[in-house]
Design a protein around this motif. Structure first.
Motif, PDB file in Angstrom:
ATOM      1  N   ALA A  56       0.810  -1.217   0.000  1.00 29.68           N
ATOM      2  CA  ALA A  56       0.000   0.000   0.000  1.00 29.68           C
ATOM      3  C   ALA A  56       0.843   1.266   0.000  1.00 29.68           C
ATOM      4  O   ALA A  56       0.304   2.376  -0.021  1.00 29.68           O
ATOM      5  N   TYR A  57       2.162   1.113  -0.002  1.00 24.41           N
ATOM      6  CA  TYR A  57       3.065   2.256   0.164  1.00 24.41           C
ATOM      7  C   TYR A  57       2.927   3.272  -0.967  1.00 24.41           C
ATOM      8  O   TYR A  57       3.023   4.485  -0.744  1.00 24.41           O
ATOM      9  N   SER A  58       2.725   2.795  -2.186  1.00 26.79           N
ATOM     10  CA  SER A  58       2.637   3.709  -3.333  1.00 26.79           C
ATOM     11  C   SER A  58       1.535   4.730  -3.162  1.00 26.79           C
ATOM     12  O   SER A  58       1.665   5.884  -3.584  1.00 26.79           O
ATOM     13  N   SER A  59       0.429   4.315  -2.522  1.00 30.93           N
ATOM     14  CA  SER A  59      -0.714   5.224  -2.363  1.00 30.93           C
ATOM     15  C   SER A  59      -0.387   6.374  -1.417  1.00 30.93           C
ATOM     16  O   SER A  59      -1.051   7.408  -1.450  1.00 30.93           O
ATOM     17  N   PHE A  60       0.651   6.205  -0.570  1.00 28.92           N
ATOM     18  CA  PHE A  60       1.028   7.269   0.366  1.00 28.92           C
ATOM     19  C   PHE A  60       2.019   8.260  -0.255  1.00 28.92           C
ATOM     20  O   PHE A  60       2.351   9.261   0.370  1.00 28.92           O
ATOM     21  N   LEU A  61       2.496   7.955  -1.475  1.00 30.16           N
ATOM     22  CA  LEU A  61       3.547   8.769  -2.076  1.00 30.16           C
ATOM     23  C   LEU A  61       3.072   9.544  -3.303  1.00 30.16           C
ATOM     24  O   LEU A  61       3.889   9.951  -4.131  1.00 30.16           O
ATOM     25  N   ALA A  62       1.775   9.708  -3.452  1.00 30.05           N
ATOM     26  CA  ALA A  62       1.265  10.538  -4.545  1.00 30.05           C
ATOM     27  C   ALA A  62       1.810  11.960  -4.362  1.00 30.05           C
ATOM     28  O   ALA A  62       1.966  12.428  -3.228  1.00 30.05           O
ATOM     29  N   PRO A  63       2.149  12.644  -5.486  1.00 31.89           N
ATOM     30  CA  PRO A  63       1.838  12.327  -6.872  1.00 31.89           C
ATOM     31  C   PRO A  63       2.878  11.461  -7.598  1.00 31.89           C
ATOM     32  O   PRO A  63       2.854  11.376  -8.826  1.00 31.89           O
ATOM     33  N   LEU A  64       3.809  10.842  -6.893  1.00 30.10           N
ATOM     34  CA  LEU A  64       4.725   9.922  -7.562  1.00 30.10           C
ATOM     35  C   LEU A  64       3.926   8.756  -8.138  1.00 30.10           C
ATOM     36  O   LEU A  64       3.044   8.208  -7.480  1.00 30.10           O
ATOM     37  N   SER A  65       4.256   8.353  -9.361  1.00 28.35           N
ATOM     38  CA  SER A  65       3.568   7.225  -9.981  1.00 28.35           C
ATOM     39  C   SER A  65       4.113   5.917  -9.414  1.00 28.35           C
ATOM     40  O   SER A  65       5.145   5.889  -8.724  1.00 28.35           O
ATOM     41  N   GLY A  66       3.421   4.817  -9.724  1.00 29.00           N
ATOM     42  CA  GLY A  66       3.877   3.513  -9.279  1.00 29.00           C
ATOM     43  C   GLY A  66       5.264   3.182  -9.794  1.00 29.00           C
ATOM     44  O   GLY A  66       6.090   2.601  -9.079  1.00 29.00           O
ATOM     45  N   THR A  67       5.547   3.574 -11.049  1.00 23.76           N
ATOM     46  CA  THR A  67       6.870   3.328 -11.627  1.00 23.76           C
ATOM     47  C   THR A  67       7.941   4.145 -10.923  1.00 23.76           C
ATOM     48  O   THR A  67       9.045   3.656 -10.659  1.00 23.76           O
ATOM     49  N   GLN A  68       7.640   5.398 -10.618  1.00 22.49           N
ATOM     50  CA  GLN A  68       8.612   6.241  -9.918  1.00 22.49           C
ATOM     51  C   GLN A  68       8.886   5.720  -8.503  1.00 22.49           C
ATOM     52  O   GLN A  68      10.036   5.720  -8.049  1.00 22.49           O
ATOM     53  N   VAL A  69       7.847   5.237  -7.821  1.00 22.73           N
ATOM     54  CA  VAL A  69       8.046   4.654  -6.494  1.00 22.73           C
ATOM     55  C   VAL A  69       8.916   3.406  -6.594  1.00 22.73           C
ATOM     56  O   VAL A  69       9.784   3.154  -5.749  1.00 22.73           O
ATOM     57  N   PHE A  70       8.688   2.621  -7.648  1.00 26.45           N
ATOM     58  CA  PHE A  70       9.518   1.435  -7.881  1.00 26.45           C
ATOM     59  C   PHE A  70      10.980   1.813  -8.047  1.00 26.45           C
ATOM     60  O   PHE A  70      11.862   1.176  -7.454  1.00 26.45           O
ATOM     61  N   ILE A  71      11.268   2.846  -8.835  1.00 27.05           N
ATOM     62  CA  ILE A  71      12.652   3.296  -9.044  1.00 27.05           C
ATOM     63  C   ILE A  71      13.291   3.696  -7.718  1.00 27.05           C
ATOM     64  O   ILE A  71      14.413   3.273  -7.381  1.00 27.05           O
ATOM     65  N   TRP A  72      12.581   4.504  -6.956  1.00 30.30           N
ATOM     66  CA  TRP A  72      13.111   4.951  -5.668  1.00 30.30           C
ATOM     67  C   TRP A  72      13.253   3.786  -4.692  1.00 30.30           C
ATOM     68  O   TRP A  72      14.200   3.750  -3.895  1.00 30.30           O
ATOM     69  N   ARG A  73      12.334   2.846  -4.742  1.00 29.87           N
ATOM     70  CA  ARG A  73      12.427   1.695  -3.834  1.00 29.87           C
ATOM     71  C   ARG A  73      13.677   0.873  -4.130  1.00 29.87           C
ATOM     72  O   ARG A  73      14.360   0.418  -3.197  1.00 29.87           O
ATOM     73  N   MET A  74      13.975   0.657  -5.398  1.00 30.20           N
ATOM     74  CA  MET A  74      15.155  -0.139  -5.747  1.00 30.20           C
ATOM     75  C   MET A  74      16.435   0.536  -5.242  1.00 30.20           C
ATOM     76  O   MET A  74      17.328  -0.122  -4.700  1.00 30.20           O
ATOM     77  N   LEU A  75      16.511   1.860  -5.415  1.00 31.32           N
ATOM     78  CA  LEU A  75      17.698   2.586  -4.942  1.00 31.32           C
ATOM     79  C   LEU A  75      17.776   2.563  -3.414  1.00 31.32           C
ATOM     80  O   LEU A  75      18.853   2.333  -2.842  1.00 31.32           O
ATOM     81  N   ALA A  76      16.642   2.794  -2.755  1.00 32.44           N
ATOM     82  CA  ALA A  76      16.629   2.796  -1.298  1.00 32.44           C
ATOM     83  C   ALA A  76      16.973   1.413  -0.746  1.00 32.44           C
ATOM     84  O   ALA A  76      17.697   1.281   0.251  1.00 32.44           O
ATOM     85  N   MET A  77      16.479   0.369  -1.403  1.00 31.04           N
ATOM     86  CA  MET A  77      16.787  -0.994  -0.986  1.00 31.04           C
ATOM     87  C   MET A  77      18.274  -1.289  -1.136  1.00 31.04           C
ATOM     88  O   MET A  77      18.883  -1.930  -0.277  1.00 31.04           O
ATOM     89  N   TRP A  78      18.846  -0.842  -2.257  1.00 25.11           N
ATOM     90  CA  TRP A  78      20.272  -1.094  -2.498  1.00 25.11           C
ATOM     91  C   TRP A  78      21.123  -0.431  -1.416  1.00 25.11           C
ATOM     92  O   TRP A  78      22.040  -1.057  -0.866  1.00 25.11           O
ATOM     93  N   VAL A  79      20.803   0.827  -1.111  1.00 22.81           N
ATOM     94  CA  VAL A  79      21.554   1.549  -0.071  1.00 22.81           C
ATOM     95  C   VAL A  79      21.393   0.853   1.277  1.00 22.81           C
ATOM     96  O   VAL A  79      22.367   0.633   2.015  1.00 22.81           O
ATOM     97  N   ALA A  80      20.147   0.484   1.621  1.00 27.10           N
ATOM     98  CA  ALA A  80      19.887  -0.151   2.911  1.00 27.10           C
ATOM     99  C   ALA A  80      20.558  -1.520   3.004  1.00 27.10           C
ATOM    100  O   ALA A  80      21.126  -1.875   4.046  1.00 27.10           O
ATOM    101  N   LEU A  81      20.511  -2.293   1.910  1.00 26.18           N
ATOM    102  CA  LEU A  81      21.101  -3.633   1.929  1.00 26.18           C
ATOM    103  C   LEU A  81      22.617  -3.571   2.039  1.00 26.18           C
ATOM    104  O   LEU A  81      23.222  -4.282   2.859  1.00 26.18           O
ATOM    105  N   VAL A  82      23.254  -2.722   1.222  1.00 24.89           N
ATOM    106  CA  VAL A  82      24.711  -2.588   1.284  1.00 24.89           C
ATOM    107  C   VAL A  82      25.133  -2.065   2.650  1.00 24.89           C
ATOM    108  O   VAL A  82      26.127  -2.531   3.233  1.00 24.89           O
ATOM    109  N   GLY A  83      24.377  -1.108   3.190  1.00 31.17           N
ATOM    110  CA  GLY A  83      24.687  -0.582   4.519  1.00 31.17           C
ATOM    111  C   GLY A  83      24.601  -1.661   5.586  1.00 31.17           C
ATOM    112  O   GLY A  83      25.482  -1.771   6.449  1.00 31.17           O
TER     113      GLY A  83
END
Length: 339
Positions: A56-83
């Motif tokens: 349900a996270y995408s619905s809290f990040l409007a006006p970002l689209s689902g694709t834009q949230v996906f892009i940011w999620r991948m980057l945030a995940m990479w940073v969090a995982l490497v950290g």
């Protein structure tokens, strides 16, 4: 504090939390195996709840689209995982596993599942805010049934009567949905049709979940950065808002935590228990899609989806029977006389 101590902080904190739950007799008087089982169940429930929140996270990040949230999620995940891997001192371990791949063929096989993984994560963020939440959740319901079919076809695994009945109910449910709508959602087919391929390929490669996740995210990270640079509207919106920065940081941490608790639960629980616990996620996604996200659900869908749920019930019954059989066998082994 050493890196080895840091790597166990989360597990120790969770164990202390469980110890304060209203289960003192089971936790304190039970065996180490029982405590591991309880902790595994807690981790599995927590993992499924986190995946539900992420849905349900995408619905809290409007006006970002689902694709834009996906892009940011991948980057945030990479940073969090490497950290996390750096802090825990485990990054070198996963790099060593990758260094063991010597040939171009091995590297090619390693990269084949990555597009499937990325497409699934994109659909997970895109579907809930684009009217495909219910259909995607149904794909996750069908996923374990498809794993049974793939195991039978590719690995020659024999199915029990309950498993065959589960597959039959699922086939009838999908057929009923096709007749009702004259089609079947591409989102449903993509989840249940390609996700098993990803897991099977990773299994054949002998690549662990965290190592595979690190590879997938690292490969995609440059493309995500390029997207943000060439589509600056998303970057300017996020960089100018403390709310979006905090939400996206939470998205990355929550995503890695969901994956970590899921992997830990899979290692602590018997396979059948873990498999049954995994049905919590699609059930939660289904409820969230209808209630929180407002995705459409027609009353005529109950027939086709009900058949699929009957199939899932058969799989759960099969798992319970296997657990009981294994428990009886272990008790018989313990009391067997020494000759």
């Amino acid at each position: 504090m050493s890196t080895s101590m840091l790597s166990t902080v989360f597990a120790n904190t969770l164990a202390m939390t469980v110890s304060r739950l209203p289960l003192p007799a089971v936790w304190t008087a039970g065996s180490a195996q029982q405590r591991t089982l309880i902790l595994g169940v807690v981790l599995a429930v927590l993992s499924n709840l986190l995946f539900g929140v992420l849905y349900a996270y995408s619905s809290f990040l409007a006006p970002l689209s689902g694709t834009q949230v996906f892009i940011w999620r991948m980057l945030a995940m990479w940073v969090a995982l490497v950290g996390y891997l750096l802090i825990s001192g485990r990054l070198g371990l996963h790099i060593d596993k990758l260094k063991a791949l010597r040939t171009a063929k091995q590297w090619a096989w390693l990269l084949v599942p990555t597009p499937i993984f990325l497409s699934q994560f994109w659909l997970f963020m895109w579907a809930p805010v684009n009217g495909q939440g219910v259909q995607t959740a149904m794909g996750y319901f069908l996923f374990p049934l498809m794993m049974v079919v793939f195991g039978c076809v590719l690995f020659g695994e024999k199915l029990s009567r309950l498993q065959w009945l589960a597959v039959a109910f699922a086939a009838l449910g999908v057929g009923s949905e096709i007749i009702r709508t004259q089609s079947v959602s591409w989102a449903t087919l993509w989840v249940c049709g390609t996700y098993p391929i990803y897991y099977i390929l990773r299994r054949l490669q002998g690549i662990g979940a965290v190592t595979g996740l690190l590879v997938d995210l690292t490969i995609f990270a440059p493309f995500a950065v390029a997207y943000l640079l060439f589509a600056p509207s998303s970057l300017s919106l996020v960089s100018g808002s403390g709310f979006f920065i905090l939400m996206l940081a939470g998205l990355g941490v929550m995503s890695v935590l969901a994956m970590k608790t899921n992997v830990d639960a899979s290692q602590m629980l018997p396979v059948n228990v873990y498999g049954m616990m995994s049905y919590l996620e699609p059930a939660l996604l289904f409820i969230l899609a209808i209630t929180v996200l407002g995705n459409p659900f027609e009353s005529t869908m109950i027939y086709s989806y009900g058949l699929i749920w009957l199939g899932i019930a058969c799989l759960i019954m099969h798992g319970i029977r296997q657990l009981r059989s294994a428990h009886k066998q272990s008790k018989t082994t313990k009391i067997a006389p020494v000759v």
